[in-house]
Design a protein around this motif. Structure first.
Motif, PDB file in Angstrom:
ATOM      1  N   LEU A 203       0.474  -0.760  -0.195  1.00  0.00           N
ATOM      2  CA  LEU A 203       0.409   0.146  -0.166  1.00  0.00           C
ATOM      3  C   LEU A 203       0.820   1.252  -0.177  1.00  0.00           C
ATOM      4  O   LEU A 203       0.539   2.218  -0.677  1.00  0.00           O
ATOM      5  CB  LEU A 203      -0.891   0.158   0.970  1.00  0.00           C
ATOM      6  N   ILE A 204       1.895   1.271   0.639  1.00  0.00           N
ATOM      7  CA  ILE A 204       2.455   2.428   0.788  1.00  0.00           C
ATOM      8  C   ILE A 204       3.639   2.454  -0.557  1.00  0.00           C
ATOM      9  O   ILE A 204       3.028   4.126  -1.248  1.00  0.00           O
ATOM     10  CB  ILE A 204       3.565   2.218   1.258  1.00  0.00           C
ATOM     11  N   ALA A 205       3.930   1.698  -1.640  1.00  0.00           N
ATOM     12  CA  ALA A 205       4.686   1.738  -2.341  1.00  0.00           C
ATOM     13  C   ALA A 205       4.045   1.823  -3.620  1.00  0.00           C
ATOM     14  O   ALA A 205       3.754   3.186  -4.420  1.00  0.00           O
ATOM     15  CB  ALA A 205       4.608   0.628  -3.068  1.00  0.00           C
ATOM     16  N   LYS A 206       2.038   2.016  -3.356  1.00  0.00           N
ATOM     17  CA  LYS A 206       0.851   1.872  -4.356  1.00  0.00           C
ATOM     18  C   LYS A 206       0.967   3.988  -4.006  1.00  0.00           C
ATOM     19  O   LYS A 206       1.033   4.777  -5.102  1.00  0.00           O
ATOM     20  CB  LYS A 206       0.180   1.463  -3.818  1.00  0.00           C
ATOM     21  N   LEU A 207       0.863   4.268  -3.079  1.00  0.00           N
ATOM     22  CA  LEU A 207       0.926   5.810  -2.172  1.00  0.00           C
ATOM     23  C   LEU A 207       2.472   6.633  -3.097  1.00  0.00           C
ATOM     24  O   LEU A 207       1.953   7.716  -3.007  1.00  0.00           O
ATOM     25  CB  LEU A 207       1.059   5.789  -1.258  1.00  0.00           C
ATOM     26  N   LEU A 208       3.419   5.963  -2.817  1.00  0.00           N
ATOM     27  CA  LEU A 208       4.393   6.741  -2.903  1.00  0.00           C
ATOM     28  C   LEU A 208       4.046   6.731  -4.654  1.00  0.00           C
ATOM     29  O   LEU A 208       4.450   8.198  -5.720  1.00  0.00           O
ATOM     30  CB  LEU A 208       5.595   6.016  -3.455  1.00  0.00           C
ATOM     31  N   TYR A 209       3.828   6.036  -5.857  1.00  0.00           N
ATOM     32  CA  TYR A 209       4.203   5.991  -7.169  1.00  0.00           C
ATOM     33  C   TYR A 209       2.565   6.917  -7.866  1.00  0.00           C
ATOM     34  O   TYR A 209       2.526   7.278  -8.874  1.00  0.00           O
ATOM     35  CB  TYR A 209       3.436   4.484  -7.884  1.00  0.00           C
ATOM     36  N   GLN A 250      -7.878   6.790  -6.831  1.00  0.00           N
ATOM     37  CA  GLN A 250      -9.886   6.645  -6.537  1.00  0.00           C
ATOM     38  C   GLN A 250      -9.188   5.376  -6.264  1.00  0.00           C
ATOM     39  O   GLN A 250     -10.729   4.742  -5.717  1.00  0.00           O
ATOM     40  CB  GLN A 250     -10.161   7.007  -7.721  1.00  0.00           C
ATOM     41  N   LYS A 251      -8.486   4.480  -7.061  1.00  0.00           N
ATOM     42  CA  LYS A 251      -8.149   3.448  -6.348  1.00  0.00           C
ATOM     43  C   LYS A 251      -8.058   2.502  -5.251  1.00  0.00           C
ATOM     44  O   LYS A 251      -7.702   1.814  -4.858  1.00  0.00           O
ATOM     45  CB  LYS A 251      -7.223   2.452  -7.544  1.00  0.00           C
ATOM     46  N   LEU A 252      -6.839   3.365  -4.799  1.00  0.00           N
ATOM     47  CA  LEU A 252      -6.254   3.376  -3.218  1.00  0.00           C
ATOM     48  C   LEU A 252      -8.009   3.571  -1.978  1.00  0.00           C
ATOM     49  O   LEU A 252      -7.484   3.640  -1.308  1.00  0.00           O
ATOM     50  CB  LEU A 252      -5.686   4.093  -3.249  1.00  0.00           C
ATOM     51  N   ILE A 253      -8.508   4.257  -2.376  1.00  0.00           N
ATOM     52  CA  ILE A 253      -9.765   4.537  -0.713  1.00  0.00           C
ATOM     53  C   ILE A 253      -9.881   3.650  -0.724  1.00  0.00           C
ATOM     54  O   ILE A 253      -9.897   3.266   0.957  1.00  0.00           O
ATOM     55  CB  ILE A 253     -10.788   5.078  -1.861  1.00  0.00           C
ATOM     56  N   PRO A 254     -11.127   2.313  -1.047  1.00  0.00           N
ATOM     57  CA  PRO A 254     -11.326   1.237  -0.377  1.00  0.00           C
ATOM     58  C   PRO A 254      -9.925   0.650   0.428  1.00  0.00           C
ATOM     59  O   PRO A 254     -10.101   0.469   2.193  1.00  0.00           O
ATOM     60  CB  PRO A 254     -11.598   0.405  -1.503  1.00  0.00           C
ATOM     61  N   GLU A 255      -8.967   0.853   0.273  1.00  0.00           N
ATOM     62  CA  GLU A 255      -7.733  -0.018   0.639  1.00  0.00           C
ATOM     63  C   GLU A 255      -7.396   1.018   1.869  1.00  0.00           C
ATOM     64  O   GLU A 255      -6.724   0.010   3.425  1.00  0.00           O
ATOM     65  CB  GLU A 255      -6.105   0.325  -0.255  1.00  0.00           C
ATOM     66  N   LEU A 256      -7.556   2.546   1.133  1.00  0.00           N
ATOM     67  CA  LEU A 256      -6.982   3.242   2.834  1.00  0.00           C
ATOM     68  C   LEU A 256      -7.478   3.011   4.127  1.00  0.00           C
ATOM     69  O   LEU A 256      -7.867   3.103   5.235  1.00  0.00           O
ATOM     70  CB  LEU A 256      -7.023   3.970   2.153  1.00  0.00           C
ATOM     71  N   PHE A 347       9.909   5.827  -7.642  1.00  0.00           N
ATOM     72  CA  PHE A 347       8.600   5.892  -7.436  1.00  0.00           C
ATOM     73  C   PHE A 347       8.171   7.275  -7.933  1.00  0.00           C
ATOM     74  O   PHE A 347       7.036   7.324  -8.788  1.00  0.00           O
ATOM     75  CB  PHE A 347       7.178   5.106  -6.413  1.00  0.00           C
ATOM     76  N   ARG A 348       8.523   8.432  -7.172  1.00  0.00           N
ATOM     77  CA  ARG A 348       7.999   9.665  -7.603  1.00  0.00           C
ATOM     78  C   ARG A 348       8.375  10.309  -8.714  1.00  0.00           C
ATOM     79  O   ARG A 348       7.916  10.847  -9.224  1.00  0.00           O
ATOM     80  CB  ARG A 348       9.092  10.235  -6.005  1.00  0.00           C
ATOM     81  N   HIS A 349      10.097   9.865  -8.853  1.00  0.00           N
ATOM     82  CA  HIS A 349       9.783   9.999  -9.970  1.00  0.00           C
ATOM     83  C   HIS A 349       9.478   9.553 -11.550  1.00  0.00           C
ATOM     84  O   HIS A 349       9.432   9.831 -12.245  1.00  0.00           O
ATOM     85  CB  HIS A 349      11.759   9.482 -10.604  1.00  0.00           C
ATOM     86  N   SER A 350       9.222   8.598 -11.665  1.00  0.00           N
ATOM     87  CA  SER A 350       8.052   8.204 -12.311  1.00  0.00           C
ATOM     88  C   SER A 350       6.896   8.584 -12.677  1.00  0.00           C
ATOM     89  O   SER A 350       6.131   8.719 -13.278  1.00  0.00           O
ATOM     90  CB  SER A 350       8.081   6.618 -12.118  1.00  0.00           C
ATOM     91  N   PHE A 351       6.779   9.131 -10.889  1.00  0.00           N
ATOM     92  CA  PHE A 351       4.973   9.700 -11.036  1.00  0.00           C
ATOM     93  C   PHE A 351       5.577  11.034 -12.093  1.00  0.00           C
ATOM     94  O   PHE A 351       4.105  11.082 -12.915  1.00  0.00           O
ATOM     95  CB  PHE A 351       4.670   9.881  -9.623  1.00  0.00           C
ATOM     96  N   ALA A 352       6.231  11.467 -11.727  1.00  0.00           N
ATOM     97  CA  ALA A 352       6.361  12.983 -12.325  1.00  0.00           C
ATOM     98  C   ALA A 352       6.470  12.603 -14.019  1.00  0.00           C
ATOM     99  O   ALA A 352       5.924  13.315 -14.832  1.00  0.00           O
ATOM    100  CB  ALA A 352       7.572  14.035 -11.721  1.00  0.00           C
ATOM    101  N   THR A 353       7.011  11.488 -14.208  1.00  0.00           N
ATOM    102  CA  THR A 353       7.847  10.710 -15.772  1.00  0.00           C
ATOM    103  C   THR A 353       6.476  10.635 -16.450  1.00  0.00           C
ATOM    104  O   THR A 353       6.086  11.495 -17.725  1.00  0.00           O
ATOM    105  CB  THR A 353       8.759  10.332 -16.143  1.00  0.00           C
ATOM    106  N   HIS A 354       5.843  10.160 -16.025  1.00  0.00           N
ATOM    107  CA  HIS A 354       4.178   9.544 -16.430  1.00  0.00           C
ATOM    108  C   HIS A 354       3.556  10.373 -16.407  1.00  0.00           C
ATOM    109  O   HIS A 354       2.460  10.791 -17.576  1.00  0.00           O
ATOM    110  CB  HIS A 354       3.842   8.163 -15.599  1.00  0.00           C
ATOM    111  N   LEU A 355       3.102  11.267 -15.879  1.00  0.00           N
ATOM    112  CA  LEU A 355       2.276  12.795 -16.264  1.00  0.00           C
ATOM    113  C   LEU A 355       2.695  13.752 -17.248  1.00  0.00           C
ATOM    114  O   LEU A 355       1.462  14.099 -17.633  1.00  0.00           O
ATOM    115  CB  LEU A 355       2.173  13.755 -14.365  1.00  0.00           C
ATOM    116  N   LEU A 356       3.966  13.582 -17.302  1.00  0.00           N
ATOM    117  CA  LEU A 356       4.354  14.688 -18.416  1.00  0.00           C
ATOM    118  C   LEU A 356       4.150  13.981 -19.837  1.00  0.00           C
ATOM    119  O   LEU A 356       3.323  14.632 -20.252  1.00  0.00           O
ATOM    120  CB  LEU A 356       6.162  14.583 -18.186  1.00  0.00           C
ATOM    121  N   GLU A 357       3.869  12.555 -19.463  1.00  0.00           N
ATOM    122  CA  GLU A 357       3.695  11.676 -20.641  1.00  0.00           C
ATOM    123  C   GLU A 357       2.247  11.104 -21.512  1.00  0.00           C
ATOM    124  O   GLU A 357       1.748  11.673 -22.255  1.00  0.00           O
ATOM    125  CB  GLU A 357       4.457  10.578 -20.718  1.00  0.00           C
TER     126      GLU A 357
END
Length: 398
Positions: A203-209, A250-256, A347-357
């Motif tokens: 769950l922490i890894a999902k939040l990071l990304y 949104q996908k993490l709301i039930p898990e959180l 995961f943080r780097h991937s988050f930013a790069t994938h948003l740019l893409e």
């Protein structure tokens, strides 16, 4: 209380506490850089170098939990001059509200510097600093960013502890900052790494990304920081002591929500046993004296076991230690067969790069990441598929 320090292998010493330990002695080990928790043998591993050992011994001495008059005591007391200077530095940093991590790093560099220069002579600041920085660069081969961090610590020490005018420090060596391209996961690699994790760490890894949070920001989340009605997470006291808002995936709301229920049950159990208090940020403990017992102030990711303060006899929980998540993610990357020098921060780097893409503008991503300068965010434009990876080589046209 007894602490056993023994050689573990060529790289580490082992540190163990055969008796019940408290948070004070635990923090004495936790503040040593690059320490590792060995969960199988239930011991801490401390790097086998003089600086790490000196810091460990000084921290243990500073707990005041040991009888130093005993003839069997073998730990050396820290030098009075060094101890005095570090206390002054600690006070100067705290009064300016520097973060705990920055305080520990600055103290490490100043401690190391003063160990090599037992007494600072008037008018010799520039020479001593430059010689120390040369030693770091030429003998220890540190990176330019590490060298500049050491310089920042020493400049702070001389300006605010030794009261040396800034003009006299104008000729110190500044290392040229190098631009490095961040390591980024592909979307498929993100899925592979996350699928190799389980439980809370997954769950922490999902939040990071999913949010682009730093690891310490994620672990520092409290239940009140999640706003399900507004679909956002409030990041408090981030890097630079800045607050910001990020989206709530949104996908993490039930898990959180399920995680909050687990925390609630754990908190109710602690309260029933007479505990349940949590450390409050800054002076809020005085403003809300009963807040430490309320569910909303509890950590979103509390540690598994309660720690016990031997002095006050109180028991409480802190959030999960960073090293546990870092090691789990590192193992998940290896199991996924990904040959990249990746970590939790990837995961943080991937988050930013994938948003740019996906077409989001750079200013929006800057706000989500909490960057003060857009030039810091611009580094992610260098790893887009429209960059080098999206150019067709002339060889492929033959």
């Amino acid at each position: 209380m007894t602490v056993f320090i023994k050689p573990f292998n060529e790289k580490y010493f082992s540190v163990s506490f055969p008796e019940k330990f408290n948070d004070t002695i635990l923090n004495a080990v936790r503040t040593v850089p690059n320490r590792i928790w060995n969960n199988e043998q239930k011991i801490w591993l401390v790097p086998s170098n003089q600086n790490a050992m000196n810091l460990l011994l000084e921290n243990i001495y500073g707990t005041n939990l040991f009888n130093f008059e005993d003839e069997s005591y073998s730990l050396p007391k820290p030098e009075s001059f060094l101890d005095s200077e570090l206390n002054k530095l600690d006070s100067a940093l705290k009064v300016r509200h520097y973060s705990i991590c920055t305080i520990e790093r600055y103290k490490k560099w100043v401690r190391n510097f003063l160990s090599e220069n037992e007494k600072i002579e008037s008018g010799s600041e520039n020479q001593k600093i430059n010689e120390y920085l040369k030693s770091l660069a030429l003998k220890k081969n540190v990176s330019s960013s590490t060298q500049n961090q050491a310089l920042a610590a020493l400049l702070f020490y001389f300006r605010f502890v030794k009261n040396t005018p800034v003009e006299t420090l104008s000729s110190v060596i500044h290392a040229k900052k190098k631009v490095r391209i961040p390591v980024v996961f592909s979307r498929e690699e993100v899925v592979k790494v996350i699928n190799n994790l389980t439980g809370t760490k997954k769950l922490i890894a999902k939040l990071l990304y999913g949010t682009g949070l730093r690891l310490n920001e994620t672990l520092s989340l409290r239940i009140l920081d999640l706003d399900f009605d507004r679909n956002e997470i409030i990041v408090r006291h981030g890097k630079g002591d800045k607050d910001r808002h990020v989206m709530l995936p949104q996908k993490l709301i039930p898990e959180l929500k399920a995680q909050i229920e687990l925390v609630k049950k754990l908190h109710e159990k602690d309260l029933a046993e007479g505990w349940g208090k949590v450390a409050m940020p800054e002076a809020l403990g005085a403003k809300y004296p009963h807040g430490c017992n309320e569910l909303k102030w509890q950590w979103l990711f509390p540690q598994k076991n309660r720690w016990k303060n031997e002095l006050t006899k109180e028991e409480g929980r802190f959030h999960i230690d960073e090293s546990l998540v870092q090691r789990a993610v590192k193992n998940a990357i290896l199991e996924a067969g990904i040959n990249k020098n990746a970590s939790c921060h990837t995961f943080r780097h991937s988050f930013a790069t994938h948003l740019l893409e996906s077409g989001y503008d750079i200013r929006t991503i800057q706000e989500l990441l909490g960057h003060s300068d857009v030039s810091t965010t611009m580094i992610y434009t260098h790893v887009l598929n429209r960059g080098a990876g999206g150019v067709l080589s002339p060889l492929d046209r033959l």
